[in-house]
Every structure is written in C-alpha cells, then in structure tokens.
Design an enzyme around this catalytic site. Sequence first.
Site, PDB file in Angstrom:
ATOM      1  N   HIS A 544       0.814  -1.222   0.000  1.00  0.00           N
ATOM      2  CA  HIS A 544       0.000   0.000   0.000  1.00  0.00           C
ATOM      3  C   HIS A 544       0.847   1.272   0.000  1.00  0.00           C
ATOM      4  O   HIS A 544       0.684   2.118   0.885  1.00  0.00           O
ATOM      5  CB  HIS A 544      -0.913   0.034   1.233  1.00  0.00           C
ATOM      6  CG  HIS A 544      -1.810  -1.158   1.380  1.00  0.00           C
ATOM      7  ND1 HIS A 544      -2.398  -1.523   2.574  1.00  0.00           N
ATOM      8  CD2 HIS A 544      -2.242  -2.079   0.471  1.00  0.00           C
ATOM      9  CE1 HIS A 544      -3.143  -2.598   2.403  1.00  0.00           C
ATOM     10  NE2 HIS A 544      -3.056  -2.971   1.133  1.00  0.00           N
TER      11      HIS A 544
HETATM   12  C1  LIG Z   1      -0.699  -7.776  -4.153  1.00  0.00           C
HETATM   13  C2  LIG Z   1      -1.477  -6.542  -3.776  1.00  0.00           C
HETATM   14  C3  LIG Z   1      -2.638  -6.685  -3.050  1.00  0.00           C
HETATM   15  C4  LIG Z   1      -3.365  -5.547  -2.682  1.00  0.00           C
HETATM   16  N1  LIG Z   1      -4.549  -5.728  -2.033  1.00  0.00           N
HETATM   17  C5  LIG Z   1      -5.307  -4.653  -1.744  1.00  0.00           C
HETATM   18  C6  LIG Z   1      -6.572  -4.829  -1.123  1.00  0.00           C
HETATM   19  O1  LIG Z   1      -6.989  -5.956  -0.864  1.00  0.00           O
HETATM   20  N2  LIG Z   1      -7.295  -3.730  -0.839  1.00  0.00           N
HETATM   21  C7  LIG Z   1      -6.840  -2.457  -1.126  1.00  0.00           C
HETATM   22  O2  LIG Z   1      -7.545  -1.501  -0.803  1.00  0.00           O
HETATM   23  N3  LIG Z   1      -5.641  -2.287  -1.712  1.00  0.00           N
HETATM   24  C8  LIG Z   1      -4.887  -3.343  -2.049  1.00  0.00           C
HETATM   25  N4  LIG Z   1      -3.692  -3.152  -2.693  1.00  0.00           N
HETATM   26  C9  LIG Z   1      -3.263  -1.778  -2.991  1.00  0.00           C
HETATM   27  C10 LIG Z   1      -4.098  -1.073  -4.064  1.00  0.00           C
HETATM   28  O3  LIG Z   1      -4.316  -1.896  -5.180  1.00  0.00           O
HETATM   29  C11 LIG Z   1      -3.342   0.199  -4.459  1.00  0.00           C
HETATM   30  O4  LIG Z   1      -3.224   0.997  -3.299  1.00  0.00           O
HETATM   31  C12 LIG Z   1      -4.073   1.021  -5.518  1.00  0.00           C
HETATM   32  O5  LIG Z   1      -4.306   0.279  -6.671  1.00  0.00           O
HETATM   33  C13 LIG Z   1      -3.220   2.246  -5.875  1.00  0.00           C
HETATM   34  O6  LIG Z   1      -3.915   3.022  -6.785  1.00  0.00           O
HETATM   35  P1  LIG Z   1      -3.185   4.112  -7.682  1.00  0.00           P
HETATM   36  O7  LIG Z   1      -4.203   4.708  -8.553  1.00  0.00           O
HETATM   37  O8  LIG Z   1      -2.406   4.982  -6.788  1.00  0.00           O
HETATM   38  O9  LIG Z   1      -2.103   3.318  -8.532  1.00  0.00           O
HETATM   39  P2  LIG Z   1      -2.212   1.998  -9.383  1.00  0.00           P
HETATM   40  O10 LIG Z   1      -3.495   1.295  -9.150  1.00  0.00           O
HETATM   41  O11 LIG Z   1      -0.972   1.269  -9.127  1.00  0.00           O
HETATM   42  O12 LIG Z   1      -2.226   2.529 -10.888  1.00  0.00           O
HETATM   43  C14 LIG Z   1      -1.152   3.214 -11.436  1.00  0.00           C
HETATM   44  C15 LIG Z   1      -1.055   2.859 -12.910  1.00  0.00           C
HETATM   45  O13 LIG Z   1      -0.217   3.812 -13.557  1.00  0.00           O
HETATM   46  C16 LIG Z   1       0.576   3.161 -14.509  1.00  0.00           C
HETATM   47  N5  LIG Z   1       1.772   3.984 -14.725  1.00  0.00           N
HETATM   48  C17 LIG Z   1       2.792   4.216 -13.873  1.00  0.00           C
HETATM   49  N6  LIG Z   1       3.695   5.055 -14.408  1.00  0.00           N
HETATM   50  C18 LIG Z   1       3.221   5.374 -15.641  1.00  0.00           C
HETATM   51  C19 LIG Z   1       3.705   6.208 -16.681  1.00  0.00           C
HETATM   52  N7  LIG Z   1       4.831   6.917 -16.540  1.00  0.00           N
HETATM   53  N8  LIG Z   1       2.987   6.284 -17.840  1.00  0.00           N
HETATM   54  C20 LIG Z   1       1.818   5.597 -17.982  1.00  0.00           C
HETATM   55  N9  LIG Z   1       1.315   4.790 -17.014  1.00  0.00           N
HETATM   56  C21 LIG Z   1       2.002   4.692 -15.851  1.00  0.00           C
HETATM   57  C22 LIG Z   1       0.895   1.825 -13.879  1.00  0.00           C
HETATM   58  O14 LIG Z   1       1.244   0.864 -14.863  1.00  0.00           O
HETATM   59  C23 LIG Z   1      -0.408   1.503 -13.169  1.00  0.00           C
HETATM   60  O15 LIG Z   1      -1.248   0.729 -13.984  1.00  0.00           O
HETATM   61  C24 LIG Z   1      -2.917  -4.254  -3.046  1.00  0.00           C
HETATM   62  C25 LIG Z   1      -1.744  -4.117  -3.755  1.00  0.00           C
HETATM   63  C26 LIG Z   1      -1.019  -5.248  -4.133  1.00  0.00           C
HETATM   64  C27 LIG Z   1       0.257  -5.084  -4.886  1.00  0.00           C
END
Ligand SMILES: Cc1cc2nc3c(=O)[nH]c(=O)nc-3n(C[C@H](O)[C@H](O)[C@H](O)COP(=O)(O)OP(=O)(O)OC[C@H]3O[C@@H](n4cnc5c(N)ncnc54)[C@H](O)[C@@H]3O)c2cc1C
Length: 609
Positions: A544
């Site tokens: 997270h």
């Molecule tokens: C194994 C695992 C289990 C988890 N389980 C849970 C759970 O049960 N419940 C929960 O609430 N959370 C869980 N999480 C955490 C949760 O999924 C994340 O906190 C959340 O998805 C983060 O959201 P975000 O929008 O910040 O980033 P992300 O969902 O990571 O999305 C960011 C996206 O941006 C893309 N990206 C990055 N850099 C670039 C770039 N320069 N150009 C274009 N694209 C780019 C990436 O490829 C990615 O697809 C878990 C995480 C993991 C790894």
Amino acid sequence: VDIVTRVLRALSEAELGDTWPAEFYEDELKHIISDRGRKILKLAARMVNYAPIPRYLRTFSMMSRDKRWNWISGLNSEGMIYDLINVLEFLMFASYFVKPENYRKIGYDRAPLKPPRGEKVVCSISTSDYSMLRDRYDVIVVGSGAGGAVLAWRLVENGFSVALFEAGSSPREEDLLNMHPVIRALRYYWENGLTFTWGTPVISLPIGRVLGGTVTVNSGTLFRAPKEACSEWRDEVGISIPMDRLEDAYKVVEGKLGVRPVPEDLIGSNGEVMRRGAMELGLSHGSTPRPLGNCLGMGECAFGCPFGGKIDMRLSFLREAMDKGLHLFTKSYVDKILFRGRRAVGVSVDINGVRRRVSAHAVVLAAGALSTPKLLRASGVKNRHLGRHLHIHPAAGVTGIMDYEVLGWRGTMQSYYVDELLDEYRTLLLATFPPPGVGYSAGSIPPNEVMRYRYLASIGVQMSDTGEGEVKEKFNSIASYSIDPEDLEKIKVGIRLSSEILFAAGAVKVYPPLKKNMGVSSMGELNRLLDEAGPRRFKLSAYHPQATARMGGDGEIGVVDVGGEVYGYENLFVADASVIPTSTIVNPQLTINALALLIADNVMDVLGG
Ligand SMILES: Cc1cc2nc3c(=O)[nH]c(=O)nc-3n(C[C@H](O)[C@H](O)[C@H](O)COP(=O)(O)OP(=O)(O)OC[C@H]3O[C@@H](n4cnc5c(N)ncnc54)[C@H](O)[C@@H]3O)c2cc1C
Ligand code: SF4
C-alpha cells in the site's frame, strides 16, 4: 547456461531435493523478465556464487550439495547474502511450481471452490486503437488504476474529452484463464514483481503495471478509511475533507463495484480457520467486504481474476468510460509533462514504441505513489515534500501447519478479517492464502514444509505505519524505507495474535515471518523468538505505498491541495495514492477511488472556470 541458471540449479539441489526445471527457466521464464530485472538477478547470482570462496575456496555452484546446504544454514540471516538468496529462492520456487507435475506433488490442483456454471463472464476489455489518438484533449490522465480510472470515468460522464495513457498492457482473457499465477505475476507487475524498498529490512513492494493498475492484481479487500484517518489528515497536514462529500463518494464507488461481505459459500477453508480461531478466543471478526462479481473462490485475485469474480477498474469504471468516449491507450509510457510557463499543457508519451507529444487543457497524474513523484521530478516540478513521507503499511505472513487437511487455496483469497487490534495498534489481520511459488509459500516456511501444502493455513498481518520512507531514483531500489521501532512492535503484536488464532484453530506448528526459523509449537516459544529478533530478521512485504505527493493545507506542508492541484502550477493535478495526506490506516483502494471522484469534480471546476 547463464550465471542465474547455474546458481538457481545449485540452490535447488541444496534446498529442494528435486529436479528443478532449468530448461523451462532458460527457454521461457527468463524471457518474460525485464532487462533491468535480469541485471538485478545476475548481480544477485554472482554475489551469491562468489560469497563462499573465502571459506570453501569454491564458488557456490561448484560446491557439493551438502556443503552448499551447510554454508546456507550457517549464514547470518541478517546479512545481505541471505537476502539475495531469498530473492533467488523466489525465482527458484516460482519456476518449480509453474509446472503442473510439480504443484500436483504437493496436492495443489488450481481448482476453484465452486465449479464454473453457465456462460463464462467476459473478464477483459478492449482498448482504443492507436490510430484514434488526437493531438489535443480536454484532459490527459496518466495511469489507469484506482485513481485514474475513476477520475477519467467522471470526466467523460460529464462530456470532457479524455485520453488515458497506461504503461501496462491489457490482460487477455485466455491468459487470465490458462496462465499459471506465477507467470501472470511476472507479466502484470512492475519489474516482474521484483521491486523492493531499500533499508532495514529490505521489504518486497510489488505494484501493478497492467490495465486497471494495481487493482487488477490486488486482493480485493475494500474498507472505508476509519474516521480517525480524516481527523489525522486535518490535525497533521491541515486537510479537511467534508465528511458528507467523502461518504457520498464512497457510496458511488461501492455501488459501482458491488461491494459486499464475502458470502458463506465462498469463505473457504483458510477463512474458516481464522473464524474458528477468532471465535475460540472471543475476538472481533467478520467476512471481508469485496467487489464481488462472479467469484468462484479460485484464490488467485492478486494475479488478475480469471472469472470476473473481482470487479476491478477494467470491469467497471474503464469499461463504462470507454462506452462513453474515453480514449484508452495501453503500452503508453508518459515520461514528461509539458509546460507553458507554470501551466501544464500536455505530455510526452511513448506509445507502443512511437514518441508523441499530446496537448491538453489539464494533466492528471494517477501513476501510483512510486511513479507519480518520479514523473513530477523528471518534469522539473519542485516541492520539498515530493517523494517523501512514503507510508507502505508493512505486512507479514504467519503460516500454521494444521492437524487437519485445509486446502487453503479454495475460497475467496482474502475472505475473512480480525480487526481486534485496529484501534489500538492500527493492525489488521486478514486470512490470505497464496498459490504455491508466490507469497508466503515461497519463503516463510522451509522447503520441506511446502510438501504439507494441503495442511497449511495462513494469516496476513498488515499495519498502518508511523515511520516514513522516500521515493528515490537510484538503480536497484525504488524507495528507501527502514522500519520504525514502534511499528516493529506493532507487527509483533499482530504476529502473536495471528499465531494464537492458528493454535486455537488446531495448528500443530506455526511459522512466524522470521528468516531462518524452524517454527514454534507454543506461544512461549514464539514470544522468546520474537523478543530476540531484530528488524533485519523479519521477512516483510508491503502493498500500500501512499502519501508521496501528499495533500496539505499549503505548499509548505504538502504537494497538492485538497482538490489534487499541484501547488505553484496550473492545471496540473494528482489523483492517486500519492495524495493521501498521511495514511488510510486500512487498505487504501476505496479511499483512493473516492478521493479521485472528488478531485475529478475539482478538475471540472477549474476547467469550467
Ligand atoms: C498484491 C497486492 C494486493 C493488494 N490488495 C489490496 C486490497 O486488498 N485492498 C486495497 O484496498 N488495496 C490493495 N492493494 C493496494 C491497491 O491496489 C493500491 O493501493 C491502488 O491500486 C493504488 O492506486 P493508484 O491509482 O495509486 O495506482 P495503481 O493502481 O498502481 O495505478 C497506477 C497505474 O499507472 C501506470 N503507470 C505508472 N507510471 C506510468 C507512466 N509513466 N505512464 C503511464 N502509465 C504509468 C501503472 O502501470 C499503473 O497501472 C494491493 C496491492 C497489491 C500489490
Ligand atoms: S477468489 Fe479471486 S481469483 Fe478467484 S474467482 Fe474470486 S475474485 Fe476471482
């Protein structure tokens, strides 16, 4: 044969006592691993290979099997070589357990709890053809995860033209169904899942690089942040989010994702073990709220669900946004934000190998808490808080060997929780059972115990940290982070309670997440072991990352304001885990989703005005 294969083969002879599929690694697996991943592995393999020379005058791969075993057994578990062996062990187990003939030996069958019935639910979505790309949009969104997907949906719903660029690719239906979870992990995570924090101890920190972001590969547990989190945001960094607006946003997201507690017939036997132990001890417990679709209890949520059982960003917000005109491009890596003065006016993006400059009235970064600060820095954005205040919610797996057959993989992956420690220690226990070759099964227990896979039950301990790390640019590390002593004590409390639960439910032995331990048969033994263990002994992971471009009352405290706009710049916004002001305390996805809705409203206000 390259050095990695030689060392892995030698390691498997010492630890596995079975033939390791070297050709499979050489011919197939190796080619899925990124260039950078291969470089890291080569370095690790070289260091491990040369390490025994001072004592045995031989490299690791040239030693006899017994000597290798003795050398590993005598290693200091708090040293770097031991950590490198752990990394190589991950790869060794992963390649071994991909093969059906190997995973069947331990009784694993990849069978869901409920047999598939009726028509197969479509669990992938099509994305935009590259020829659709225009020179100009109202808004460009970078990243299709928890934040980006929801924000893009809200904007297109309101008539804005939006291009969303995602670095990862769209998982194919047949791959989700047929590929072993290990292969999916290697494909759908950044650096094939080999991402870590650098510090004491080294902590595995996987993040998704796939359409739908980390949500596509997460465990699907969806809690709202407790009220104390919002009070802390107000008191510590001056961020007040009106509770009624936040609640409304939570409701919208929960409705779209179909969040509800896991029903009885999907809890599965690993969840049952937790429930039995919790009831025995009189603890507060319940079945986990999740975005439930056609869940069959396959236990592979963290590698992309093959059945549409977890309603992720692709199957909800992105699909709907595409229908309403979103331009969604995969394999599109944004490397710079373009400015006119201090106003964001577009991005430079590598679209499937072709560099393009695309303009927009506003740019929203939703690339996740590790990529967003790097992208802002690379684009020249300055703020002393950028990349700092990283919270990761350190986690640890406790494994029990039960006196009855469990078949722990059958059931929803994270079906049950114990929240007894949440108020006092900000620690949550979740019944999580991963497939063999990944997660706890690949290291917390000694190789011989993997053979008792059918009897294993496991609990994940996850803790909201007070300690902070920092996102850095250095090779070989994505963030620096050392566990805070107080946080370590909280993890120990979680490990103790998890062990008690497992013993109360019939465990004959419990393996705490400590390097080099032979398991314990009583709480007394466990307490002695934990009392003696320093931070380097712990095998921790984290899922997270957040707060690296945090919201703050002004530019002296935070990077963005309450509406997600970057201080000191115009029309530049952040809408992902980076903006969390301190910590969500519980699993963050739902809060990131909800904040992204509120930030979308602000983007529309700014553009409208
Ligand atoms: C194994 C695992 C289990 C988890 N389980 C849970 C759970 O049960 N419940 C929960 O609430 N959370 C869980 N999480 C955490 C949760 O999924 C994340 O906190 C959340 O998805 C983060 O959201 P975000 O929008 O910040 O980033 P992300 O969902 O990571 O999305 C960011 C996206 O941006 C893309 N990206 C990055 N850099 C670039 C770039 N320069 N150009 C274009 N694209 C780019 C990436 O490829 C990615 O697809 C878990 C995480 C993991 C790894
Ligand atoms: S347990 Fe997870 S992987 Fe299995 S069907 Fe349900 S959501 Fe999908």
